[in-house]
Motif scaffolding. Sequence first.
Motif, PDB file in Angstrom:
ATOM      1  N   TRP A   6     -49.458 116.590 -60.287  1.00 22.09           N
ATOM      2  CA  TRP A   6     -50.003 115.553 -61.168  1.00 22.09           C
ATOM      3  C   TRP A   6     -50.038 114.214 -60.452  1.00 22.09           C
ATOM      4  N   ARG A  39     -57.866 110.035 -70.008  1.00 26.46           N
ATOM      5  CA  ARG A  39     -57.219 111.185 -70.664  1.00 26.46           C
ATOM      6  C   ARG A  39     -55.784 111.324 -70.167  1.00 26.46           C
ATOM      7  N   TYR A  40     -55.583 111.166 -68.864  1.00 25.49           N
ATOM      8  CA  TYR A  40     -54.239 111.225 -68.278  1.00 25.49           C
ATOM      9  C   TYR A  40     -53.367 110.100 -68.849  1.00 25.49           C
ATOM     10  N   ARG A  42     -53.569 108.617 -71.612  1.00 20.86           N
ATOM     11  CA  ARG A  42     -53.250 108.846 -73.034  1.00 20.86           C
ATOM     12  C   ARG A  42     -52.184 109.929 -73.196  1.00 20.86           C
ATOM     13  N   GLU A  44     -52.413 113.225 -71.917  1.00 19.02           N
ATOM     14  CA  GLU A  44     -52.877 114.614 -71.822  1.00 19.02           C
ATOM     15  C   GLU A  44     -52.367 115.231 -70.525  1.00 19.02           C
ATOM     16  N   ARG A  45     -51.791 116.419 -70.626  1.00 20.72           N
ATOM     17  CA  ARG A  45     -51.303 117.140 -69.444  1.00 20.72           C
ATOM     18  C   ARG A  45     -51.683 118.616 -69.575  1.00 20.72           C
ATOM     19  N   THR A  46     -52.993 118.864 -69.641  1.00 17.57           N
ATOM     20  CA  THR A  46     -53.477 120.239 -69.749  1.00 17.57           C
ATOM     21  C   THR A  46     -53.881 120.754 -68.374  1.00 17.57           C
ATOM     22  N   ASP A  48     -56.648 122.159 -67.689  1.00 15.04           N
ATOM     23  CA  ASP A  48     -58.038 121.740 -67.487  1.00 15.04           C
ATOM     24  C   ASP A  48     -58.113 120.331 -66.895  1.00 15.04           C
ATOM     25  N   LEU A  49     -57.293 119.416 -67.418  1.00 13.30           N
ATOM     26  CA  LEU A  49     -57.311 118.049 -66.908  1.00 13.30           C
ATOM     27  C   LEU A  49     -56.807 118.011 -65.470  1.00 13.30           C
TER      28      LEU A  49
END
Length: 57
Positions: A6, A39-40, A42, A44-46, A48-49
């Motif tokens: 990440w 998105r990161y 906010r 989000e840790r999917t 896909d991301l």
Amino acid sequence: MEEERWSTAIDNARFMLEEYKKIPYGAFGAMNIANVIARYDRGERTEDLLEELEAIQ
């Protein structure tokens, strides 16, 4: 290991965003990268991301 992926991915995305801003016609690419970074940011840790972040060049 996962946290390192990440960290590497988001650092690269932030760097590439600045690079795209320097390109006269790079606005579209910059907008796409900015959306992925948002998105990161906010939280989000999917998977896909993460894959989208890692694909930024």
